[in-house]
Design a protein around this motif. Structure first.
Motif, short mmCIF file in Angstrom:
data_model
loop_
_atom_site.label_atom_id
_atom_site.label_comp_id
_atom_site.label_asym_id
_atom_site.label_seq_id
_atom_site.Cartn_x
_atom_site.Cartn_y
_atom_site.Cartn_z
N TRP A 4 1.85 1.48 -9.15
CA TRP A 4 1.05 0.45 -8.47
C TRP A 4 -0.37 0.92 -8.19
O TRP A 4 -1.31 0.12 -8.17
CB TRP A 4 1.71 0.03 -7.16
N VAL A 5 -0.55 2.25 -7.98
CA VAL A 5 -1.85 2.74 -7.55
C VAL A 5 -2.72 3.21 -8.72
O VAL A 5 -3.95 3.16 -8.62
CB VAL A 5 -1.69 3.88 -6.51
N GLU B 100 -5.08 -2.60 -4.63
CA GLU B 100 -6.33 -1.88 -4.36
C GLU B 100 -6.62 -1.84 -2.87
O GLU B 100 -7.05 -0.80 -2.34
CB GLU B 100 -7.49 -2.55 -5.11
N THR B 101 -6.37 -2.93 -2.17
CA THR B 101 -6.61 -2.97 -0.72
C THR B 101 -5.80 -1.89 -0.01
O THR B 101 -6.31 -1.15 0.84
CB THR B 101 -6.27 -4.35 -0.14
N PHE B 102 -4.51 -1.76 -0.38
CA PHE B 102 -3.68 -0.74 0.27
C PHE B 102 -4.09 0.67 -0.14
O PHE B 102 -4.05 1.60 0.67
CB PHE B 102 -2.20 -0.99 -0.03
N ALA B 103 -4.49 0.85 -1.39
CA ALA B 103 -4.96 2.16 -1.83
C ALA B 103 -6.21 2.57 -1.05
O ALA B 103 -6.31 3.71 -0.57
CB ALA B 103 -5.24 2.14 -3.33
N LEU C 246 4.54 2.40 3.40
CA LEU C 246 5.58 2.57 2.39
C LEU C 246 5.28 1.61 1.23
O LEU C 246 5.16 0.40 1.44
CB LEU C 246 6.97 2.25 2.95
N ALA C 247 5.15 2.16 0.04
CA ALA C 247 5.03 1.34 -1.16
C ALA C 247 6.33 1.50 -1.94
O ALA C 247 6.59 2.54 -2.54
CB ALA C 247 3.84 1.80 -2.00
N ALA D 276 4.75 -3.43 -6.38
CA ALA D 276 5.34 -2.76 -5.22
C ALA D 276 5.50 -3.73 -4.06
O ALA D 276 4.85 -4.77 -3.99
CB ALA D 276 4.46 -1.59 -4.78
N MET D 277 6.37 -3.37 -3.12
CA MET D 277 6.45 -4.02 -1.82
C MET D 277 5.77 -3.09 -0.82
O MET D 277 6.24 -1.97 -0.58
CB MET D 277 7.89 -4.26 -1.40
#
Length: 204
Positions: free
Chosen positions: A28-29, A50-53, A161-162, A196-197
């Motif tokens: 995902w990343v 991207e936002t979570f990364a 958590l991803a 991913a969740m």
């Protein structure tokens, strides 16, 4: 982590630093703009992943890593030649505290990364990291055993958590045996993507 709860695969080695099959945990990343910039490339995807990364690098003033996250060497350091997985310019750009049972002198790298090797346990590492970070956050970068220790001690304020849609079957469990509600944690955010969740778990 994988759907079946593993944060790293089995048989970690120089050829498989995350364990066999575990590269899929991070699919995902890899395409994101944040990750592409980390490895010195331009472009990359935007959107939720991207936002979570990017969130993972905001306001970080120091890092803590388990020894496996620093390299494949076990036991005493044979020499000072191994300086991490990332080459001369690691992606941290701050002070990084590596948990180990074997003393070693600090290493200054390009890009303002300095690796310190902490033999006094997780609380010593956290105290030193907080001092280095000042008003900024300390990020616990992994691996699974390091995250488990800090969770068990109630020392993590927020956990991202991803959950990747893969099965590993074996490896290092991330949450098995931890009673997170009893430790004061609850899920406060969940955002699914195709890759991913994303879950945010927070204490208090």
């Amino acid at each position: 982590m994988s759907v079946d709860g593993f944060g790293a695969g089995p048989d970690q080695s120089l050829d498989n630093p995350m364990g066999v099959g575990a590269m899929g945990l991070h699919s995902w990343v890899f395409p994101t703009r944040t990750f592409q910039q980390m490895i010195g490339k331009e472009g990359g995807t935007t959107g939720v992943d991207e936002t979570f990364a990017a969130r993972g690098f905001e306001n970080v003033g120091a890092w803590i890593l388990g020894r496996n996250m620093f390299g494949p060497i076990r036991g005493d350091w044979p020499d000072d030649s191994w300086k991490g997985w990332w080459g001369d310019t690691p992606p941290y750009h701050t002070q990084v505290f590596v948990l180990t049972h074997h003393p070693r002198a600090s290493i200054e790298m390009k890009g303002d990364t300095v690796f310190h090797f902490v033999t006094g346990g997780i609380r010593e590492a956290l105290d030193r990291a907080k001092q280095a970070a000042g008003s900024k956050d300390v990020r616990i970068g992994g691996g699974p055993m390091t995250i488990r220790q800090y969770l068990q001690a109630g020392l993590i304020d927020e956990l991202h958590l991803a959950v990747s849609p893969i099965l590993l079957g074996s490896g290092e469990p991330l949450l098995a045996g931890l009673d997170l509600p009893k430790l004061g944690y609850k899920v406060v955010e969940r955002t699914p993507t195709e890759a991913a969740m994303h879950l945010i778990v927070r204490k208090g």
